[in-house]
Write an enzyme that holds these catalytic residues in place. Structure first.
Site, mmCIF file in Angstrom:
data_model
loop_
_atom_site.group_PDB
_atom_site.id
_atom_site.type_symbol
_atom_site.label_atom_id
_atom_site.label_comp_id
_atom_site.label_asym_id
_atom_site.label_seq_id
_atom_site.Cartn_x
_atom_site.Cartn_y
_atom_site.Cartn_z
ATOM 1 N N PHE A 145 3.341 11.375 -1.699
ATOM 2 C CA PHE A 145 3.056 11.242 -0.354
ATOM 3 C C PHE A 145 3.007 9.715 0.209
ATOM 4 O O PHE A 145 2.345 9.014 -0.441
ATOM 5 C CB PHE A 145 1.629 11.953 -0.021
ATOM 6 C CG PHE A 145 1.337 11.780 1.479
ATOM 7 C CD1 PHE A 145 1.809 12.602 2.520
ATOM 8 C CD2 PHE A 145 0.610 10.719 2.062
ATOM 9 C CE1 PHE A 145 1.502 12.206 3.827
ATOM 10 C CE2 PHE A 145 0.179 10.446 3.108
ATOM 11 C CZ PHE A 145 0.679 11.345 4.338
ATOM 12 N N ASP A 230 2.365 2.551 -4.867
ATOM 13 C CA ASP A 230 1.476 2.845 -3.579
ATOM 14 C C ASP A 230 -0.009 2.975 -3.941
ATOM 15 O O ASP A 230 -0.362 4.040 -4.545
ATOM 16 C CB ASP A 230 1.939 4.154 -3.064
ATOM 17 C CG ASP A 230 1.394 4.478 -1.727
ATOM 18 O OD1 ASP A 230 0.292 4.057 -1.317
ATOM 19 O OD2 ASP A 230 2.011 5.342 -0.849
ATOM 20 N N LYS A 259 -5.994 1.971 3.714
ATOM 21 C CA LYS A 259 -7.038 2.674 3.679
ATOM 22 C C LYS A 259 -8.651 2.030 3.568
ATOM 23 O O LYS A 259 -8.961 1.108 4.289
ATOM 24 C CB LYS A 259 -6.976 3.836 2.683
ATOM 25 C CG LYS A 259 -5.912 5.036 3.091
ATOM 26 C CD LYS A 259 -6.107 6.155 2.438
ATOM 27 C CE LYS A 259 -5.284 7.254 3.259
ATOM 28 N NZ LYS A 259 -4.137 7.654 2.596
HETATM 29 C C1 LIG Z 1 -2.802 7.727 3.098
HETATM 30 C C2 LIG Z 1 -1.625 7.493 2.343
HETATM 31 C C3 LIG Z 1 -0.435 6.795 3.090
HETATM 32 C C4 LIG Z 1 -0.428 6.886 4.339
HETATM 33 O O1 LIG Z 1 -1.490 6.021 5.020
HETATM 34 P P1 LIG Z 1 -1.740 6.123 6.575
HETATM 35 O O2 LIG Z 1 -2.706 5.116 7.057
HETATM 36 O O3 LIG Z 1 -2.193 7.363 6.891
HETATM 37 O O4 LIG Z 1 -0.487 5.853 7.307
HETATM 38 C C5 LIG Z 1 0.491 6.532 2.066
HETATM 39 N N1 LIG Z 1 0.347 6.748 1.104
HETATM 40 C C6 LIG Z 1 -0.661 7.035 0.350
HETATM 41 C C7 LIG Z 1 -0.599 7.380 -1.299
HETATM 42 C C8 LIG Z 1 -1.531 7.507 1.100
HETATM 43 O O5 LIG Z 1 -2.602 8.219 0.395
#
Ligand SMILES: *Cc1c(COP(=O)(O)O)cnc(C)c1O
Length: 405
Positions: A145, A230, A259
């Protein structure tokens, strides 16, 4: 109209009637929050065990973060990058010192930061590594994700995330998560980068076999391929380290954050890298109107200081261990597997349990807000300011709910 007091039911109806239906939230309407606790419109109190998917690691409405937000809001909030502001430079300095990378590029949402990493990697592949302009491949993994843009869902393996959104962006290859042999077999002279979550959060707190990240680092270094982690959800203390990749003692080429960087109140994200990669960007190549805005930067500076000053990384490590140990003491016929690192824990239920959603609904009645992920897993990711007593409080409720028939 403003004086009218709307109930939770009224507010839910407004949202259902006038909003897009792209989410299926628990029906709790929050209008106040402090630390690990949130209150609904009727005044019911809940312990937040999701922390906005780790965007609230510092706890809701942290006094120092809110003070910085208010102070900056009274000064200047947006300049665009056409002009400079007095918060971006200090943020870049502080975040590079903390992370050990030489440069930071700010964006807003996590997905934008992932897009930034993909663009940096492609440009590096073409301008530095020498791959032909219309060629080159980036490797991602099953169960990933990384966000919701059209390019990012192009390499999602979740059918729902892709359904109806094609045609998709080419140039990605998806390999089984954790399968180093598949990676070794797939890398060729046109491989640009590997994009990986050190632990897959949305997939249900799924860790690859120990050593996978280290093996990825070795193979990418040997083949001159960029390793990009990520850390949007796994980073900034969530797993008991500043970054989750530290558990395997590696150093990726690009680190993607978001985040919790915004301390639960401003969207701010970005990528960290050294000169070889970040140097591919020249004025005009890439940007964002709100990226690096002084309000978000001022908040992010304090949000990071809070993580360090308040020992949130250590708290995540210690209380995460404790939480896992207490969870393992619960005997429930529904539990298939308990897994996690730091305060990031998934409890996967047997299919016979009838799905995690009904347990989340039951926990809500007990005063705990959790969200199911991928049907059968309950995820626990409280703000990192949680205390041992609060975990004990939660554990009583959890034990009860997991005994449901
Ligand atoms: C939440 C998340 C994203 C996307 O972040 P948004 O601020 O919702 O666009 C990408 N990668 C990971 C691992 C995430 O948890």
């Amino acid at each position: 109209m403003n004086k009218e007091v709307l109930s939770s039911a009224d507010l839910i109806r407004l949202e259902e009637d006038c909003g897009a239906h792209n989410y299926h939230p628990l029906d709790v309407v929050i209008n106040r929050a402090q630390g690990v606790w949130v209150w609904d419109v009727e005044g019911n109190k809940y312990l937040d065990f999701l922390a906005a998917y780790s965007a609230v690691n510092q706890g809701h409405c942290h006094p120092r973060i809110i003070a910085a937000l208010k102070e900056q809001a009274d000064k200047v909030t947006l300049t665009s990058r056409a002009f400079r502001n007095d918060q971006l430079g200090p943020l870049c300095q502080e975040i590079t010192r903390l992370s050990g990378y030489s440069r930071f590029l700010p964006m807003n949402s996590g997905a934008e930061a992932v897009e930034t990493a993909l663009k940096a990697a492609r440009k590096w592949g073409h301008k530095v590594k020498g791959i032909a302009d219309d060629r080159g491949e980036i490797i991602a993994f099953t169960g990933n994700f990384h966000g919701r843009t059209t390019t990012i869902v192009s390499f999602s393996t979740d059918e729902q995330y892709r359904d109806g959104f094609g045609p998709f962006t080419p140039g990605f290859r998806v390999l089984p998560y954790g399968d180093i042999d598949a990676v070794a077999g797939a890398i060729n002279d046109e491989t640009i980068a590997i994009l990986v979550e050190p632990i897959q959060g949305e997939s249900g707190i799924v860790s690859p076999a120990a050593g996978f990240l280290r093996q990825l680092r070795e193979i990418t270094a040997a083949r001159r391929v960029l390793l990009m982690t990520d850390e949007i959800q796994s980073g900034l203390g969530r797993t008991g380290k500043l970054f989750c990749f530290e558990h395997e003692d590696i150093r990726p080429d690009v680190v993607i954050i978001g985040k919790a960087l915004g301390g639960g109140c401003m969207p701010i994200s970005g990528i960290l890298a050294d000169d070889e990669v970040m140097g591919v960007f020249h004025p005009g190549d890439h940007g964002s109107t709100f990226g690096g805005n002084p309000l978000a930067c001022a908040v992010a500076r304090v949000a990071m200081q809070v993580i360090v000053d308040e020992g949130l990384i250590e708290n995540s490590a210690t209380l995460g261990e404790y939480f896992l140990q207490r969870l393992r003491e619960i005997s429930s016929p529904h539990i298939k597997e308990i897994r996690g690192k730091g305060l990031w824990i998934g409890v996967e239920l047997h299919p016979s349990a009838g799905g995690a959603r009904r347990f989340c609904e039951a926990l809500k009645k007990e005063g705990m807000l959790c969200k199911e992920t991928h049907t059968h897993t309950i995820r626990f990711a409280p703000p990192l300011v949680i205390t041992r007593d609060e975990i004990d409080w939660a554990m009583e409720r959890l034990a009860k709910v997991l005994q449901m028939p």
